[in-house]
Scaffold this active site. Sequence first.
Site, PDB file in Angstrom:
ATOM      1  N   CYS A 129       0.794  -1.225   0.000  1.00  0.00           N
ATOM      2  CA  CYS A 129       0.000   0.000   0.000  1.00  0.00           C
ATOM      3  C   CYS A 129       0.828   1.277   0.000  1.00  0.00           C
ATOM      4  O   CYS A 129       0.253   2.365  -0.055  1.00  0.00           O
ATOM      5  CB  CYS A 129      -0.969  -0.006   1.181  1.00  0.00           C
ATOM      6  SG  CYS A 129      -2.181  -1.346   1.074  1.00  0.00           S
ATOM      7  N   HIS A 132      -2.690   8.615   6.051  1.00  0.00           N
ATOM      8  CA  HIS A 132      -3.002   7.316   5.443  1.00  0.00           C
ATOM      9  C   HIS A 132      -4.471   7.019   5.717  1.00  0.00           C
ATOM     10  O   HIS A 132      -5.195   6.612   4.820  1.00  0.00           O
ATOM     11  CB  HIS A 132      -2.100   6.230   6.030  1.00  0.00           C
ATOM     12  CG  HIS A 132      -2.338   4.888   5.431  1.00  0.00           C
ATOM     13  ND1 HIS A 132      -2.020   4.587   4.119  1.00  0.00           N
ATOM     14  CD2 HIS A 132      -2.881   3.750   5.949  1.00  0.00           C
ATOM     15  CE1 HIS A 132      -2.352   3.332   3.866  1.00  0.00           C
ATOM     16  NE2 HIS A 132      -2.880   2.800   4.955  1.00  0.00           N
ATOM     17  N   GLU A 168      -0.787   6.152  13.372  1.00  0.00           N
ATOM     18  CA  GLU A 168      -0.316   7.382  12.745  1.00  0.00           C
ATOM     19  C   GLU A 168      -0.606   8.615  13.596  1.00  0.00           C
ATOM     20  O   GLU A 168       0.166   9.578  13.562  1.00  0.00           O
ATOM     21  CB  GLU A 168      -0.839   7.537  11.329  1.00  0.00           C
ATOM     22  CG  GLU A 168      -2.313   7.657  11.134  1.00  0.00           C
ATOM     23  CD  GLU A 168      -2.627   7.882   9.649  1.00  0.00           C
ATOM     24  OE1 GLU A 168      -2.031   8.779   9.033  1.00  0.00           O
ATOM     25  OE2 GLU A 168      -3.469   7.141   9.106  1.00  0.00           O
ATOM     26  N   LYS A 170      -9.329   8.830   1.791  1.00  0.00           N
ATOM     27  CA  LYS A 170      -9.878   7.482   1.667  1.00  0.00           C
ATOM     28  C   LYS A 170     -11.323   7.438   2.146  1.00  0.00           C
ATOM     29  O   LYS A 170     -12.069   6.522   1.789  1.00  0.00           O
ATOM     30  CB  LYS A 170      -9.039   6.480   2.468  1.00  0.00           C
ATOM     31  CG  LYS A 170      -7.648   6.216   1.881  1.00  0.00           C
ATOM     32  CD  LYS A 170      -6.920   5.143   2.678  1.00  0.00           C
ATOM     33  CE  LYS A 170      -5.511   4.898   2.152  1.00  0.00           C
ATOM     34  NZ  LYS A 170      -4.584   6.005   2.447  1.00  0.00           N
ATOM     35  N   HIS A 173      -9.800   2.819  -0.485  1.00  0.00           N
ATOM     36  CA  HIS A 173      -8.381   2.461  -0.406  1.00  0.00           C
ATOM     37  C   HIS A 173      -8.024   1.600  -1.615  1.00  0.00           C
ATOM     38  O   HIS A 173      -8.343   0.404  -1.666  1.00  0.00           O
ATOM     39  CB  HIS A 173      -8.131   1.689   0.893  1.00  0.00           C
ATOM     40  CG  HIS A 173      -6.686   1.448   1.195  1.00  0.00           C
ATOM     41  ND1 HIS A 173      -5.670   1.772   0.336  1.00  0.00           N
ATOM     42  CD2 HIS A 173      -6.082   0.892   2.288  1.00  0.00           C
ATOM     43  CE1 HIS A 173      -4.506   1.440   0.862  1.00  0.00           C
ATOM     44  NE2 HIS A 173      -4.738   0.903   2.053  1.00  0.00           N
ATOM     45  N   PHE A 233       0.951  -3.190   4.434  1.00  0.00           N
ATOM     46  CA  PHE A 233       1.225  -4.524   4.963  1.00  0.00           C
ATOM     47  C   PHE A 233       2.659  -4.924   4.606  1.00  0.00           C
ATOM     48  O   PHE A 233       3.158  -4.622   3.528  1.00  0.00           O
ATOM     49  CB  PHE A 233       0.250  -5.542   4.375  1.00  0.00           C
ATOM     50  CG  PHE A 233      -1.152  -5.446   4.928  1.00  0.00           C
ATOM     51  CD1 PHE A 233      -1.443  -4.644   6.014  1.00  0.00           C
ATOM     52  CD2 PHE A 233      -2.185  -6.174   4.354  1.00  0.00           C
ATOM     53  CE1 PHE A 233      -2.733  -4.558   6.521  1.00  0.00           C
ATOM     54  CE2 PHE A 233      -3.479  -6.100   4.849  1.00  0.00           C
ATOM     55  CZ  PHE A 233      -3.749  -5.296   5.941  1.00  0.00           C
TER      56      PHE A 233
END
Length: 422
Positions: A169, A309, A320, A341, A346, A405
């Site tokens: 990602c 993110h 975050e 997002k 996403h 990930f």
Amino acid sequence: MNRRVVISGIGVRTPGGGDREAFWEMLASGRTATRTISMFDASPFRSQVAAEASFDPAVDGLTAQETQRMDRAAQFAVVCAREAVSDSGLDVDRVDPAAIAVSIGSAVAAATSLERQYLAVSHGGRDWVVDNDAVSPHMFDYLIPSRMPAEVAWTVGAQGPVAMVSNGCTSGIDAVGHACQLIREGRADVALAGAADTPITPIVVACFDAIKATTPRNDDPEHASRPFDRSRDGFVLAEGAAVLVLESYEHARARGARVYAEVAGYASRCNAYHMTGLKADGREMAEAIRVAMDDARVGPGHIDYINAHGSGTRQNDRHETAAYKRVLGDDAYRVPVSSIKSMVGHSLGAIGSIEIAACALAIDRCVIPPTANLYERDPECDLDYVPITARDARLDAVLTVGSGFGGFQSAMVLRRTTGAPA
């Protein structure tokens, strides 16, 4: 050599927006593009919502041959590259082909076509021995991820460095970071950089169902993506792409190019901790942010906006938020933060480049996109997440971050360009 790098062209294809301007209008208005999946029967799955792009390759100028040859994600990348070049006003025929680089990111590359081809050769998964006569002659193209940047390179006749970046990602932000490094070092004067992913397929949906990463909020798809909200319960899968024209400052200035922003700093780190888990203290993301800010020579007091993110998973939002506090200190409470997002979902590897495009447009348009669907803030996430409504603001330095990930953590600083042509 450490040349400045600027963004002179933007091409975007996302859910809810047919091109760059439609994408920006959606963000500025706070509209969401998350809906019930229509590409296949999603009723057997735990999560049945996604953000699908309304995309017609013929309308976007692709020939029947190009459409047949290229996977959907590659189609997105090529269309975005064409739009970005047009937007930049760059005449590629007047640039040394060896000085044009391409850096494209993707998390799952040609997943759409690979799954379709498997179903074709196995008669819907029925047969163990596959039917070789049913396979597409373009199967090799689908299998090799590097075909995507190659297609973009052919579009502009690029003969410089060409690369595929696949870091999950963070692929989109890392692909742009790689391209910037090529220009900084003098190995290219111009680069087409970005990412594309079209992962709304049964196999990808099943993968995220298995680890319960996506939202089960199937009864309210328009409000399913809820970053930083107390009731969030997972991210919404999406598709999309963005490609940027990057140039050295000198190259852009020499041709009188319009500049959106300067890519001032970039860094990437890995937490070497867990395939999908994140530590709550945000240390690894904080380190990527710190190095990117050092690279850009900006301090905590100079950051005007953070593009988060903001996936809408509890562990990411906590991670975050802690990272911002660790790096920015008290300034973390001053700086507006938002997640697009919440509107476009996403799109895995593509989202990082889409978010860079959003940041460049935010600097250019002096508007901070909102976090849609943020009605009740989680007490553990106590920063200014710009709920529901966009804000007018002059932005001189913007931070955008990505988390993927595998433990990938990336950060980039964009800055309003001084001394550049208008």
